[in-house]
Motif scaffolding. Structure first.
Motif, PDB file in Angstrom:
ATOM      1  N   UNK A   1     -15.342  -2.067  -6.059  1.00  0.00           N
ATOM      2  CA  UNK A   1     -15.161  -2.892  -4.865  1.00  0.00           C
ATOM      3  C   UNK A   1     -14.385  -2.110  -3.803  1.00  0.00           C
ATOM      4  N   UNK A   2     -13.378  -1.379  -4.261  1.00  0.00           N
ATOM      5  CA  UNK A   2     -12.523  -0.661  -3.319  1.00  0.00           C
ATOM      6  C   UNK A   2     -13.269   0.486  -2.635  1.00  0.00           C
TER       7      UNK A   2
ATOM      8  N   UNK B   1      -4.387   0.666   0.271  1.00  0.00           N
ATOM      9  CA  UNK B   1      -3.072   0.025   0.169  1.00  0.00           C
ATOM     10  C   UNK B   1      -3.193  -1.483   0.387  1.00  0.00           C
ATOM     11  N   UNK B   2      -4.087  -1.869   1.286  1.00  0.00           N
ATOM     12  CA  UNK B   2      -4.273  -3.298   1.551  1.00  0.00           C
ATOM     13  C   UNK B   2      -4.867  -3.985   0.319  1.00  0.00           C
ATOM     14  N   UNK B   3      -5.841  -3.306  -0.290  1.00  0.00           N
ATOM     15  CA  UNK B   3      -6.496  -3.862  -1.476  1.00  0.00           C
ATOM     16  C   UNK B   3      -5.492  -4.104  -2.604  1.00  0.00           C
ATOM     17  N   UNK B   4      -4.625  -3.116  -2.818  1.00  0.00           N
ATOM     18  CA  UNK B   4      -3.694  -3.213  -3.952  1.00  0.00           C
ATOM     19  C   UNK B   4      -2.392  -3.936  -3.613  1.00  0.00           C
TER      20      UNK B   4
ATOM     21  N   UNK C   1       1.835   5.262  -3.767  1.00  0.00           N
ATOM     22  CA  UNK C   1       1.901   3.993  -4.491  1.00  0.00           C
ATOM     23  C   UNK C   1       3.292   3.668  -5.054  1.00  0.00           C
ATOM     24  N   UNK C   2       4.020   4.656  -5.583  1.00  0.00           N
ATOM     25  CA  UNK C   2       5.359   4.308  -6.070  1.00  0.00           C
ATOM     26  C   UNK C   2       6.225   3.650  -4.990  1.00  0.00           C
ATOM     27  N   UNK C   3       6.118   4.126  -3.754  1.00  0.00           N
ATOM     28  CA  UNK C   3       6.885   3.497  -2.671  1.00  0.00           C
ATOM     29  C   UNK C   3       6.485   2.035  -2.518  1.00  0.00           C
TER      30      UNK C   3
ATOM     31  N   UNK D   1       6.260  -1.752   3.335  1.00  0.00           N
ATOM     32  CA  UNK D   1       5.270  -2.572   4.028  1.00  0.00           C
ATOM     33  C   UNK D   1       4.038  -1.718   4.338  1.00  0.00           C
ATOM     34  N   UNK D   2       2.956  -2.387   4.697  1.00  0.00           N
ATOM     35  CA  UNK D   2       1.743  -1.660   5.074  1.00  0.00           C
ATOM     36  C   UNK D   2       2.005  -0.791   6.308  1.00  0.00           C
TER      37      UNK D   2
END
Lengths: 216, 212
Positions: free
Chosen positions: A85-86, A112-115, A185-187, A194-195
Protein backbone atom coordinates in the motif's frame (compact mmCIF):
# COMPACT_ATOMS: atom_id res chain seq x y z
CA UNK A 1 0.60 -6.49 -8.72
CA UNK A 2 2.01 -8.99 -6.33
CA UNK A 3 5.32 -10.55 -7.28
CA UNK A 4 5.19 -14.22 -6.60
CA UNK A 5 8.16 -16.55 -6.57
CA UNK A 6 7.91 -19.89 -8.35
CA UNK A 7 7.94 -21.69 -4.99
CA UNK A 8 4.95 -19.76 -3.76
CA UNK A 9 3.07 -20.42 -6.97
CA UNK A 10 3.57 -24.12 -6.51
CA UNK A 11 2.43 -23.97 -2.91
CA UNK A 12 -0.45 -21.54 -3.33
CA UNK A 13 -2.07 -22.36 -6.65
CA UNK A 14 -5.33 -24.17 -5.95
CA UNK A 15 -6.01 -27.14 -8.15
CA UNK A 16 -9.73 -26.30 -8.29
CA UNK A 17 -11.76 -23.12 -7.86
CA UNK A 18 -12.14 -22.09 -4.20
CA UNK A 19 -14.58 -24.18 -2.23
CA UNK A 20 -16.69 -22.99 0.67
CA UNK A 21 -14.04 -24.44 2.89
CA UNK A 22 -11.36 -22.39 1.19
CA UNK A 23 -13.43 -19.26 1.67
CA UNK A 24 -13.92 -19.98 5.35
CA UNK A 25 -10.18 -20.46 5.62
CA UNK A 26 -9.65 -17.11 3.96
CA UNK A 27 -11.95 -15.46 6.51
CA UNK A 28 -10.08 -17.11 9.35
CA UNK A 29 -6.83 -15.74 7.95
CA UNK A 30 -8.24 -12.24 7.83
CA UNK A 31 -9.45 -12.47 11.41
CA UNK A 32 -6.06 -13.68 12.62
CA UNK A 33 -4.27 -10.96 10.67
CA UNK A 34 -6.47 -8.23 12.15
CA UNK A 35 -5.90 -9.50 15.69
CA UNK A 36 -2.17 -9.88 15.09
CA UNK A 37 -1.89 -6.37 13.70
CA UNK A 38 -3.56 -4.99 16.80
CA UNK A 39 -1.36 -6.95 19.21
CA UNK A 40 1.90 -6.24 17.38
CA UNK A 41 0.97 -2.55 17.48
CA UNK A 42 0.18 -2.63 21.17
CA UNK A 43 2.86 -4.99 22.43
CA UNK A 44 5.57 -5.07 19.81
CA UNK A 45 6.79 -8.16 18.02
CA UNK A 46 8.42 -9.90 20.98
CA UNK A 47 5.59 -9.01 23.34
CA UNK A 48 2.81 -10.58 21.30
CA UNK A 49 2.49 -14.36 21.50
CA UNK A 50 0.59 -16.67 19.16
CA UNK A 51 -1.54 -17.63 22.15
CA UNK A 52 -2.55 -13.97 22.70
CA UNK A 53 -3.22 -13.48 19.03
CA UNK A 54 -5.41 -16.59 18.88
CA UNK A 55 -7.35 -15.45 21.94
CA UNK A 56 -7.85 -11.98 20.48
CA UNK A 57 -9.12 -13.52 17.23
CA UNK A 58 -11.44 -15.80 19.21
CA UNK A 59 -9.93 -19.07 18.05
CA UNK A 60 -7.58 -21.81 19.14
CA UNK A 61 -3.82 -21.65 18.68
CA UNK A 62 -4.23 -24.73 16.50
CA UNK A 63 -6.43 -22.78 14.12
CA UNK A 64 -3.78 -20.06 13.89
CA UNK A 65 -1.07 -22.60 13.14
CA UNK A 66 -3.26 -24.15 10.47
CA UNK A 67 -3.01 -20.86 8.59
CA UNK A 68 0.42 -19.51 9.44
CA UNK A 69 3.60 -21.43 10.06
CA UNK A 70 4.72 -19.19 12.94
CA UNK A 71 4.70 -15.70 14.35
CA UNK A 72 7.25 -14.39 11.86
CA UNK A 73 5.08 -15.66 9.00
CA UNK A 74 2.16 -13.72 10.42
CA UNK A 75 4.22 -10.59 10.89
CA UNK A 76 5.66 -10.81 7.40
CA UNK A 77 2.18 -10.98 5.91
CA UNK A 78 1.16 -7.78 7.71
CA UNK A 79 4.33 -6.02 6.63
CA UNK A 80 3.81 -7.04 3.02
CA UNK A 81 0.26 -5.66 3.00
CA UNK A 82 1.45 -2.36 4.44
CA UNK A 83 4.47 -2.03 2.23
CA UNK A 84 2.50 -2.69 -0.93
CA UNK A 85 0.00 0.00 0.00
CA UNK A 86 2.81 2.37 0.92
CA UNK A 87 4.85 1.89 -2.26
CA UNK A 88 1.74 2.72 -4.28
CA UNK A 89 1.14 5.95 -2.40
CA UNK A 90 4.84 6.86 -2.60
CA UNK A 91 4.76 6.44 -6.35
CA UNK A 92 1.77 8.73 -6.61
CA UNK A 93 3.48 11.26 -4.36
CA UNK A 94 6.64 11.19 -6.48
CA UNK A 95 4.66 11.99 -9.61
CA UNK A 96 3.55 15.26 -8.04
CA UNK A 97 7.17 16.35 -7.45
CA UNK A 98 8.36 19.48 -9.25
CA UNK A 99 11.92 18.20 -9.53
CA UNK A 100 13.99 15.31 -8.22
CA UNK A 101 14.54 16.90 -4.82
CA UNK A 102 10.87 17.68 -4.36
CA UNK A 103 9.80 14.24 -5.60
CA UNK A 104 12.12 12.52 -3.11
CA UNK A 105 10.89 14.70 -0.29
CA UNK A 106 7.33 13.75 -1.16
CA UNK A 107 8.31 10.07 -1.13
CA UNK A 108 9.84 10.43 2.33
CA UNK A 109 6.80 12.28 3.63
CA UNK A 110 4.35 9.74 2.20
CA UNK A 111 6.16 7.15 4.32
CA UNK A 112 6.23 9.20 7.51
CA UNK A 113 2.57 10.12 7.13
CA UNK A 114 1.62 6.49 6.54
CA UNK A 115 3.43 5.27 9.64
CA UNK A 116 2.49 8.23 11.84
CA UNK A 117 -0.50 6.25 13.08
CA UNK A 118 1.36 2.94 13.04
CA UNK A 119 4.56 3.79 14.87
CA UNK A 120 4.50 0.77 17.15
CA UNK A 121 4.21 -1.49 14.16
CA UNK A 122 7.10 0.34 12.53
CA UNK A 123 9.15 -0.18 15.67
CA UNK A 124 8.38 -3.90 15.64
CA UNK A 125 9.42 -4.04 11.98
CA UNK A 126 12.78 -2.41 12.72
CA UNK A 127 13.37 -4.75 15.61
CA UNK A 128 12.75 -7.78 13.37
CA UNK A 129 14.69 -6.40 10.43
CA UNK A 130 17.87 -6.06 12.47
CA UNK A 131 17.54 -9.61 13.64
CA UNK A 132 19.99 -11.89 11.92
CA UNK A 133 17.30 -14.41 11.05
CA UNK A 134 14.35 -12.08 10.59
CA UNK A 135 16.28 -9.42 8.69
CA UNK A 136 17.05 -11.23 5.46
CA UNK A 137 13.53 -12.60 5.14
CA UNK A 138 11.97 -9.18 5.60
CA UNK A 139 14.40 -7.32 3.39
CA UNK A 140 14.32 -9.82 0.57
CA UNK A 141 10.58 -9.38 0.10
CA UNK A 142 9.48 -8.07 -3.29
CA UNK A 143 7.78 -5.16 -1.58
CA UNK A 144 10.93 -4.08 0.25
CA UNK A 145 12.85 -4.35 -2.99
CA UNK A 146 10.18 -2.18 -4.60
CA UNK A 147 11.07 0.62 -2.14
CA UNK A 148 14.65 0.54 -3.24
CA UNK A 149 13.59 0.48 -6.88
CA UNK A 150 11.43 3.54 -6.36
CA UNK A 151 14.42 5.60 -5.21
CA UNK A 152 16.55 4.25 -8.04
CA UNK A 153 13.90 5.17 -10.62
CA UNK A 154 13.64 8.71 -9.30
CA UNK A 155 17.37 9.24 -9.58
CA UNK A 156 17.67 7.53 -12.95
CA UNK A 157 14.96 9.68 -14.47
CA UNK A 158 16.59 12.80 -13.01
CA UNK A 159 19.78 11.78 -14.81
CA UNK A 160 17.78 11.36 -18.03
CA UNK A 161 16.22 14.79 -17.59
CA UNK A 162 19.67 16.28 -17.00
CA UNK A 163 18.91 17.32 -13.42
CA UNK A 164 21.68 15.08 -12.14
CA UNK A 165 24.99 14.32 -13.80
CA UNK A 166 25.69 11.10 -15.65
CA UNK A 167 28.18 10.13 -12.95
CA UNK A 168 25.54 10.33 -10.23
CA UNK A 169 26.30 6.86 -8.81
CA UNK A 170 22.60 6.10 -8.87
CA UNK A 171 22.85 2.76 -7.10
CA UNK A 172 24.82 4.02 -4.11
CA UNK A 173 22.78 7.21 -3.83
CA UNK A 174 19.45 5.44 -3.91
CA UNK A 175 20.66 3.03 -1.25
CA UNK A 176 21.72 5.94 0.92
CA UNK A 177 18.45 7.76 0.37
CA UNK A 178 16.57 4.71 1.51
CA UNK A 179 18.83 4.31 4.56
CA UNK A 180 18.37 7.96 5.41
CA UNK A 181 14.61 7.67 5.00
CA UNK A 182 14.64 4.75 7.45
CA UNK A 183 17.07 6.40 9.84
CA UNK A 184 14.59 9.15 10.71
CA UNK A 185 12.11 6.69 12.14
CA UNK A 186 13.72 6.56 15.59
CA UNK A 187 13.11 10.30 15.92
CA UNK A 188 9.47 9.76 15.03
CA UNK A 189 9.08 6.68 17.21
CA UNK A 190 11.00 7.62 20.32
CA UNK A 191 11.16 11.39 20.31
CA UNK A 192 7.74 12.18 18.94
CA UNK A 193 8.98 14.37 16.07
CA UNK A 194 6.18 16.06 14.16
CA UNK A 195 5.74 15.64 10.42
CA UNK A 196 6.97 19.22 10.00
CA UNK A 197 10.16 18.50 11.89
CA UNK A 198 10.72 15.34 9.86
CA UNK A 199 10.13 17.27 6.66
CA UNK A 200 12.66 19.97 7.54
CA UNK A 201 15.25 17.34 8.34
CA UNK A 202 14.50 15.25 5.27
CA UNK A 203 14.78 18.27 2.98
CA UNK A 204 18.31 19.00 4.22
CA UNK A 205 19.34 15.37 4.04
CA UNK A 206 18.15 14.97 0.46
CA UNK A 207 19.93 18.17 -0.50
CA UNK A 208 23.22 16.93 0.99
CA UNK A 209 22.93 13.52 -0.66
CA UNK A 210 22.22 15.02 -4.08
CA UNK A 211 24.70 17.90 -3.91
CA UNK A 212 27.68 16.01 -5.29
CA UNK A 213 25.63 14.70 -8.22
CA UNK A 214 24.57 18.19 -9.23
CA UNK A 215 28.07 19.56 -9.50
CA UNK A 216 29.16 16.39 -11.26
CA UNK B 1 27.55 4.80 33.31
CA UNK B 2 24.47 5.97 35.19
CA UNK B 3 24.82 3.20 37.75
CA UNK B 4 26.16 5.65 40.35
CA UNK B 5 22.94 7.62 40.21
CA UNK B 6 21.27 4.81 42.14
CA UNK B 7 20.19 6.48 45.37
CA UNK B 8 19.99 3.29 47.45
CA UNK B 9 21.50 4.16 50.83
CA UNK B 10 24.53 2.65 52.54
CA UNK B 11 25.33 -0.77 51.21
CA UNK B 12 28.25 -1.86 53.35
CA UNK B 13 31.60 -1.79 51.55
CA UNK B 14 31.82 -5.57 51.49
CA UNK B 15 28.39 -5.86 50.07
CA UNK B 16 29.14 -3.21 47.52
CA UNK B 17 32.24 -4.94 46.31
CA UNK B 18 30.34 -8.23 46.11
CA UNK B 19 27.73 -6.50 44.06
CA UNK B 20 30.41 -5.02 41.83
CA UNK B 21 31.98 -8.45 41.38
CA UNK B 22 28.61 -9.90 40.41
CA UNK B 23 28.10 -7.07 37.94
CA UNK B 24 31.44 -7.70 36.30
CA UNK B 25 30.88 -11.45 36.06
CA UNK B 26 27.41 -10.99 34.59
CA UNK B 27 28.68 -8.52 32.00
CA UNK B 28 31.53 -10.82 30.98
CA UNK B 29 29.21 -13.83 30.72
CA UNK B 30 26.55 -11.86 28.83
CA UNK B 31 29.12 -10.60 26.39
CA UNK B 32 30.15 -14.11 25.45
CA UNK B 33 26.60 -15.42 25.19
CA UNK B 34 25.21 -12.47 23.20
CA UNK B 35 28.11 -12.81 20.84
CA UNK B 36 27.59 -16.54 20.36
CA UNK B 37 23.79 -16.74 20.33
CA UNK B 38 22.58 -13.21 19.69
CA UNK B 39 20.47 -11.06 21.96
CA UNK B 40 17.17 -12.86 21.46
CA UNK B 41 18.81 -16.25 21.71
CA UNK B 42 20.20 -15.59 25.18
CA UNK B 43 18.17 -15.75 28.37
CA UNK B 44 18.90 -14.17 31.73
CA UNK B 45 18.88 -17.66 33.21
CA UNK B 46 21.69 -18.75 30.88
CA UNK B 47 23.66 -15.62 31.63
CA UNK B 48 23.36 -16.33 35.36
CA UNK B 49 24.47 -19.94 34.91
CA UNK B 50 27.41 -18.94 32.71
CA UNK B 51 28.45 -16.28 35.22
CA UNK B 52 28.08 -18.71 38.12
CA UNK B 53 25.68 -16.49 40.04
CA UNK B 54 22.06 -16.93 41.12
CA UNK B 55 19.35 -15.76 38.73
CA UNK B 56 17.95 -13.63 41.52
CA UNK B 57 21.15 -11.69 41.97
CA UNK B 58 21.21 -10.85 38.25
CA UNK B 59 17.80 -9.30 38.68
CA UNK B 60 18.85 -7.31 41.73
CA UNK B 61 21.79 -5.92 39.78
CA UNK B 62 20.16 -5.22 36.40
CA UNK B 63 16.65 -4.11 35.55
CA UNK B 64 16.46 -6.03 32.26
CA UNK B 65 18.35 -7.97 29.64
CA UNK B 66 18.47 -4.74 27.65
CA UNK B 67 20.29 -3.02 30.47
CA UNK B 68 22.86 -5.82 30.54
CA UNK B 69 23.39 -5.35 26.82
CA UNK B 70 23.84 -1.59 27.31
CA UNK B 71 26.51 -2.22 29.91
CA UNK B 72 28.25 -4.81 27.77
CA UNK B 73 28.46 -2.31 24.93
CA UNK B 74 29.58 0.52 27.19
CA UNK B 75 32.38 -1.60 28.64
CA UNK B 76 33.61 -2.58 25.19
CA UNK B 77 33.45 0.96 23.87
CA UNK B 78 35.65 2.28 26.65
CA UNK B 79 38.49 0.26 25.15
CA UNK B 80 37.71 1.44 21.64
CA UNK B 81 37.64 5.10 22.56
CA UNK B 82 40.83 4.94 24.50
CA UNK B 83 42.33 3.83 21.18
CA UNK B 84 40.48 6.40 19.05
CA UNK B 85 41.53 9.23 21.35
CA UNK B 86 45.11 8.09 21.18
CA UNK B 87 45.18 7.78 17.38
CA UNK B 88 42.99 10.57 16.02
CA UNK B 89 45.19 13.56 16.91
CA UNK B 90 47.86 12.07 14.69
CA UNK B 91 45.67 11.27 11.71
CA UNK B 92 46.48 13.53 8.75
CA UNK B 93 44.76 14.21 5.50
CA UNK B 94 41.56 15.76 4.21
CA UNK B 95 38.28 15.79 6.12
CA UNK B 96 36.92 12.83 4.21
CA UNK B 97 40.10 10.80 4.71
CA UNK B 98 40.09 11.44 8.45
CA UNK B 99 36.45 10.41 8.67
CA UNK B 100 37.22 7.29 6.66
CA UNK B 101 40.02 6.36 9.01
CA UNK B 102 37.84 6.89 12.07
CA UNK B 103 34.99 4.76 10.76
CA UNK B 104 37.41 2.10 9.55
CA UNK B 105 38.71 1.74 13.12
CA UNK B 106 35.12 1.19 14.25
CA UNK B 107 34.36 -1.44 11.64
CA UNK B 108 37.58 -3.24 12.37
CA UNK B 109 36.67 -3.29 16.05
CA UNK B 110 33.02 -4.31 15.66
CA UNK B 111 33.55 -6.83 12.89
CA UNK B 112 35.00 -9.23 15.43
CA UNK B 113 31.71 -9.17 17.30
CA UNK B 114 29.14 -8.46 14.67
CA UNK B 115 26.32 -10.38 16.30
CA UNK B 116 26.73 -8.28 19.38
CA UNK B 117 26.59 -5.09 17.40
CA UNK B 118 23.50 -6.17 15.48
CA UNK B 119 21.84 -7.12 18.76
CA UNK B 120 22.66 -3.66 19.97
CA UNK B 121 20.83 -2.05 17.07
CA UNK B 122 17.88 -4.47 17.25
CA UNK B 123 17.54 -3.72 20.96
CA UNK B 124 17.25 -0.05 20.13
CA UNK B 125 13.82 -0.86 18.73
CA UNK B 126 12.74 -3.25 21.47
CA UNK B 127 9.71 -1.63 23.03
CA UNK B 128 10.10 -3.48 26.33
CA UNK B 129 13.32 -1.63 27.12
CA UNK B 130 13.33 1.59 29.04
CA UNK B 131 14.91 4.67 27.53
CA UNK B 132 17.97 4.15 29.68
CA UNK B 133 18.68 0.85 27.95
CA UNK B 134 18.71 2.26 24.45
CA UNK B 135 22.27 3.34 23.94
CA UNK B 136 22.67 3.02 20.20
CA UNK B 137 22.94 6.31 18.36
CA UNK B 138 23.48 8.20 21.60
CA UNK B 139 27.14 7.53 21.74
CA UNK B 140 28.29 10.99 22.70
CA UNK B 141 31.97 10.16 22.40
CA UNK B 142 31.63 8.86 18.86
CA UNK B 143 29.59 11.90 17.85
CA UNK B 144 32.12 14.26 19.39
CA UNK B 145 34.95 12.73 17.38
CA UNK B 146 32.94 13.30 14.18
CA UNK B 147 32.12 16.87 15.20
CA UNK B 148 35.79 17.60 15.85
CA UNK B 149 36.75 16.36 12.40
CA UNK B 150 34.00 18.45 10.79
CA UNK B 151 35.02 21.55 12.75
CA UNK B 152 38.58 21.10 11.54
CA UNK B 153 37.11 20.71 8.03
CA UNK B 154 35.31 24.03 8.38
CA UNK B 155 38.55 25.73 9.46
CA UNK B 156 40.30 24.19 6.46
CA UNK B 157 37.58 25.46 4.11
CA UNK B 158 36.54 21.93 3.11
CA UNK B 159 33.19 22.05 4.86
CA UNK B 160 30.55 24.80 4.70
CA UNK B 161 30.53 26.78 7.95
CA UNK B 162 26.72 26.92 8.05
CA UNK B 163 26.00 23.18 8.08
CA UNK B 164 23.66 21.81 10.73
CA UNK B 165 26.28 19.92 12.72
CA UNK B 166 23.94 17.43 14.40
CA UNK B 167 22.25 16.66 11.13
CA UNK B 168 25.58 15.94 9.44
CA UNK B 169 26.61 13.70 12.34
CA UNK B 170 23.30 11.82 12.22
CA UNK B 171 23.62 11.29 8.50
CA UNK B 172 26.99 9.60 8.97
CA UNK B 173 25.79 7.58 11.94
CA UNK B 174 22.87 6.36 9.83
CA UNK B 175 25.17 5.35 6.99
CA UNK B 176 27.40 3.61 9.51
CA UNK B 177 24.62 1.62 11.16
CA UNK B 178 22.99 0.68 7.89
CA UNK B 179 26.25 -0.53 6.44
CA UNK B 180 26.10 -3.39 8.94
CA UNK B 181 23.03 -4.58 7.13
CA UNK B 182 25.40 -6.01 4.56
CA UNK B 183 26.55 -8.41 7.25
CA UNK B 184 22.99 -9.56 7.80
CA UNK B 185 22.45 -10.33 4.14
CA UNK B 186 25.93 -11.51 3.14
CA UNK B 187 28.91 -12.61 5.14
CA UNK B 188 30.88 -9.43 4.59
CA UNK B 189 34.12 -8.87 6.49
CA UNK B 190 35.43 -5.61 7.89
CA UNK B 191 37.27 -4.84 4.67
CA UNK B 192 34.08 -5.00 2.62
CA UNK B 193 32.21 -2.82 5.11
CA UNK B 194 34.98 -0.24 5.12
CA UNK B 195 34.95 -0.07 1.31
CA UNK B 196 31.21 0.63 1.29
CA UNK B 197 31.50 3.22 4.05
CA UNK B 198 34.35 4.98 2.25
CA UNK B 199 32.13 5.59 -0.75
CA UNK B 200 29.24 6.79 1.39
CA UNK B 201 31.47 9.22 3.28
CA UNK B 202 32.80 10.55 -0.01
CA UNK B 203 29.27 11.30 -1.08
CA UNK B 204 28.18 12.90 2.19
CA UNK B 205 31.27 15.07 2.52
CA UNK B 206 30.82 16.24 -1.09
CA UNK B 207 27.36 17.37 -0.02
CA UNK B 208 28.82 19.35 2.87
CA UNK B 209 31.48 21.08 0.78
CA UNK B 210 31.25 24.83 0.07
CA UNK B 211 29.39 25.73 -3.14
CA UNK B 212 31.72 26.35 -5.99
Amino acid sequence: MKHISPNQVAADAPARPPTRRALAKQQTRQKVLAAARRLFSEQGYEGATIRDIAAAAGMSTGAVFANFTDKSDLFREIMVDDMEALVTSMREAAERGRNVEDALLKVFMAGYTFYKTRLQLARAAFSVSWDRDGGPSLRGLPSSLAFQELFTEQLASAVTRGELSQEAEVKLRSQMLMDTYLSNFPQAIFEGWSLDALQARARDQIRILLAGARRG
Amino acid sequence: MTAEANPLPEATPVRQSQKEATRRRVIAAARELFDAHGYEGTTIREIARHAGVAVGSVFTTFASKGEILSEVMAARLELLYAEVDRVMPHVRGSTVDRLRTMFAIHFEFEARHVRLFLAHIAAAFDHTLSGAARPYGRNEHFQQVIRDILQAGIRAGEVRPDIDMQEAVDLMMAAYAWTYRIVVTTEADAKALIAVMDRQLGLIVAGLAPER
